[in-house]
Design a protein around this motif. Structure first.
Motif, PDB file in Angstrom:
ATOM      1  N   SER A  65      -3.533 -20.846  27.107  1.00 49.38           N
ATOM      2  CA  SER A  65      -2.508 -21.638  27.812  1.00 49.38           C
ATOM      3  C   SER A  65      -1.481 -21.754  27.265  1.00 49.38           C
ATOM      4  N   GLU A  66      -1.290 -21.572  25.961  1.00 48.80           N
ATOM      5  CA  GLU A  66      -0.019 -22.005  25.394  1.00 48.80           C
ATOM      6  C   GLU A  66       0.065 -20.897  23.993  1.00 48.80           C
ATOM      7  N   VAL A  67       1.420 -20.335  23.798  1.00 49.85           N
ATOM      8  CA  VAL A  67       1.333 -19.517  22.769  1.00 49.85           C
ATOM      9  C   VAL A  67       2.882 -19.808  22.159  1.00 49.85           C
ATOM     10  N   ASP A  68       2.670 -20.255  20.728  1.00 43.95           N
ATOM     11  CA  ASP A  68       4.018 -20.620  20.088  1.00 43.95           C
ATOM     12  C   ASP A  68       4.211 -19.641  18.846  1.00 43.95           C
ATOM     13  N   ILE A  69       5.378 -19.129  18.847  1.00 45.35           N
ATOM     14  CA  ILE A  69       5.785 -18.224  17.527  1.00 45.35           C
ATOM     15  C   ILE A  69       6.289 -19.014  16.710  1.00 45.35           C
ATOM     16  N   ILE A  70       5.629 -19.163  15.721  1.00 47.26           N
ATOM     17  CA  ILE A  70       6.029 -20.112  14.471  1.00 47.26           C
ATOM     18  C   ILE A  70       6.881 -19.441  13.408  1.00 47.26           C
ATOM     19  N   ASN A  71       6.844 -18.199  13.374  1.00 51.39           N
ATOM     20  CA  ASN A  71       7.774 -17.227  12.437  1.00 51.39           C
ATOM     21  C   ASN A  71       7.764 -16.023  12.995  1.00 51.39           C
ATOM     22  N   ASP A  72       8.969 -15.251  13.611  1.00 47.13           N
ATOM     23  CA  ASP A  72       8.779 -14.096  14.139  1.00 47.13           C
ATOM     24  C   ASP A  72       9.432 -13.128  13.081  1.00 47.13           C
ATOM     25  N   ARG A  73       8.860 -12.043  13.245  1.00 47.55           N
ATOM     26  CA  ARG A  73       9.030 -11.016  11.853  1.00 47.55           C
ATOM     27  C   ARG A  73      10.025  -9.938  12.738  1.00 47.55           C
ATOM     28  N   ALA A  74      11.119  -9.702  12.589  1.00 47.74           N
ATOM     29  CA  ALA A  74      12.091  -8.893  13.249  1.00 47.74           C
ATOM     30  C   ALA A  74      11.779  -7.567  12.613  1.00 47.74           C
ATOM     31  N   GLU A  75      11.562  -7.423  11.172  1.00 47.74           N
ATOM     32  CA  GLU A  75      11.754  -6.153  10.645  1.00 47.74           C
ATOM     33  C   GLU A  75      10.803  -5.352  10.783  1.00 47.74           C
ATOM     34  N   THR A  76      10.854  -4.070  10.631  1.00 48.98           N
ATOM     35  CA  THR A  76       9.777  -3.086  10.642  1.00 48.98           C
ATOM     36  C   THR A  76       8.515  -3.286   9.835  1.00 48.98           C
ATOM     37  N   PRO A  77       7.382  -3.377  10.360  1.00 40.99           N
ATOM     38  CA  PRO A  77       6.114  -3.593   9.493  1.00 40.99           C
ATOM     39  C   PRO A  77       6.006  -2.601   8.314  1.00 40.99           C
ATOM     40  N   PRO A  78       5.328  -2.539   7.363  1.00 43.25           N
ATOM     41  CA  PRO A  78       5.131  -1.482   6.543  1.00 43.25           C
ATOM     42  C   PRO A  78       4.291  -0.558   7.059  1.00 43.25           C
ATOM     43  N   PRO A  79       4.281   0.769   6.883  1.00 43.12           N
ATOM     44  CA  PRO A  79       3.543   1.891   7.147  1.00 43.12           C
ATOM     45  C   PRO A  79       2.007   1.475   6.829  1.00 43.12           C
ATOM     46  N   LEU A  80       1.291   1.983   7.961  1.00 39.70           N
ATOM     47  CA  LEU A  80      -0.278   1.812   7.786  1.00 39.70           C
ATOM     48  C   LEU A  80      -0.698   2.801   6.639  1.00 39.70           C
ATOM     49  N   ALA A  81      -1.855   2.242   5.964  1.00 37.03           N
ATOM     50  CA  ALA A  81      -2.406   3.077   4.903  1.00 37.03           C
ATOM     51  C   ALA A  81      -3.161   4.553   5.436  1.00 37.03           C
ATOM     52  N   SER A  82      -2.868   5.578   4.837  1.00 36.13           N
ATOM     53  CA  SER A  82      -3.745   6.768   5.391  1.00 36.13           C
ATOM     54  C   SER A  82      -5.164   6.506   5.223  1.00 36.13           C
ATOM     55  N   LEU A  83      -5.700   7.208   6.350  1.00 39.30           N
ATOM     56  CA  LEU A  83      -7.380   6.930   6.291  1.00 39.30           C
ATOM     57  C   LEU A  83      -7.620   8.320   5.612  1.00 39.30           C
ATOM     58  N   ASN A  84      -8.882   8.308   4.882  1.00 36.84           N
ATOM     59  CA  ASN A  84      -9.586   9.366   4.094  1.00 36.84           C
ATOM     60  C   ASN A  84     -10.708   9.894   5.304  1.00 36.84           C
ATOM     61  N   PHE A  85     -10.417  10.613   6.169  1.00 39.92           N
ATOM     62  CA  PHE A  85     -11.328  11.115   7.274  1.00 39.92           C
ATOM     63  C   PHE A  85     -12.360  11.739   6.742  1.00 39.92           C
ATOM     64  N   ASN A  86     -12.464  12.431   5.668  1.00 41.33           N
ATOM     65  CA  ASN A  86     -13.601  13.185   5.085  1.00 41.33           C
ATOM     66  C   ASN A  86     -14.712  11.860   4.608  1.00 41.33           C
ATOM     67  N   LYS A  87     -14.047  10.848   4.027  1.00 36.68           N
ATOM     68  CA  LYS A  87     -14.696   9.746   3.486  1.00 36.68           C
ATOM     69  C   LYS A  87     -15.554   9.057   4.708  1.00 36.68           C
ATOM     70  N   LEU A  88     -14.550   9.018   5.627  1.00 34.45           N
ATOM     71  CA  LEU A  88     -15.194   8.246   6.887  1.00 34.45           C
ATOM     72  C   LEU A  88     -16.396   8.928   7.436  1.00 34.45           C
ATOM     73  N   ALA A  89     -16.116  10.381   7.672  1.00 35.06           N
ATOM     74  CA  ALA A  89     -17.003  11.047   8.222  1.00 35.06           C
ATOM     75  C   ALA A  89     -18.497  11.340   7.164  1.00 35.06           C
ATOM     76  N   THR A  90     -18.344  11.380   6.197  1.00 39.41           N
ATOM     77  CA  THR A  90     -19.382  11.174   5.163  1.00 39.41           C
ATOM     78  C   THR A  90     -20.118   9.843   5.469  1.00 39.41           C
ATOM     79  N   ARG A  91     -19.407   8.817   5.397  1.00 43.04           N
ATOM     80  CA  ARG A  91     -20.124   7.552   5.763  1.00 43.04           C
ATOM     81  C   ARG A  91     -20.898   7.328   6.963  1.00 43.04           C
TER      82      ARG A  91
END
Length: 197
Positions: A65-91
């Motif tokens: 019913s209500e959304v308040d922005i407490i602190n807006d971040r305008a700058e670009t977020p840091p890049p996502l960490a890369s995923l190790n697909f081989n490790k994920l497939a093994t798991r």
């Protein structure tokens, strides 16, 4: 679909506060926002109280019913960490093998004690498998039903000794948990009888 109005997008890293239709107040950092589905993902303070953890909450904005922005971040977020697909497939493969092994044990009619012992051994020694109702550990040790330390067979040596110790500890731990389980069952029975009277 109409063009989004002001405040309908949330930047990753912004801090927001939401009031749900159930009156629950959620505060957290925006991790992700999907405009088409109106789903907001927040990283909130941990409900466990542990400071090094966070709760991740998915919020359907259709039920807010209500959304308040407490602190807006305008700058670009840091890049996502890369995923190790081989490790994920093994798991994923290992998890699937574990589930299939458990399903095999159930379908073969292995006792609950045998299934629990297999899981205990597998936590320590990954190289264990079923052969009918027998547990095979490192292709050196065979544990026959009823799966006690005396039922461990193999060439005398460190592998057999190690597996016997795991089996003995498993059953000691199971025995020490029985009084606790019985007291919890008794308490539940008392609660059930108090509710029914």
């Amino acid at each position: 679909m109409a063009a989004p109005g002001p405040g309908e997008y949330f930047n990753v890293g912004s801090h927001v506060s939401c009031l749900t239709c159930l009156g629950q107040r959620l505060r957290g950092e925006v991790v992700a926002f999907d405009y088409p589905s109106k789903m907001l993902t927040l990283k909130c303070a941990p409900s466990s109280g542990k400071p090094n953890l966070s709760d991740v909450v998915l919020v359907n904005l259709a039920y807010v019913s209500e959304v308040d922005i407490i602190n807006d971040r305008a700058e670009t977020p840091p890049p996502l960490a890369s995923l190790n697909f081989n490790k994920l497939a093994t798991r994923a493969r290992e998890e699937k093998e574990d589930k299939l092994s458990l399903a095999y044990a159930v379908s073969a009619g292995v006792s609950v004690d045998g299934q629990q012992l297999f899981q205990t051994i597998h936590k320590t020694i990954k190289e264990c498998k079923w052969q009918e109702k027998n547990i095979i550990v490192m292709d050196d040790v065979v544990i026959n039903p009823p799966y006690q330390a005396d039922n461990c067979k193999g060439k005398e040596g460190s592998a057999l000794s190690h597996v016997r110790k795991i089996v003995e500890k498993h059953f000691r731990d199971m025995e020490s948990q029985k009084p606790l389980q019985h007291s919890q069952q008794a308490q539940q029975t008392q609660k059930d009888s108090a509710v029914s009277s």
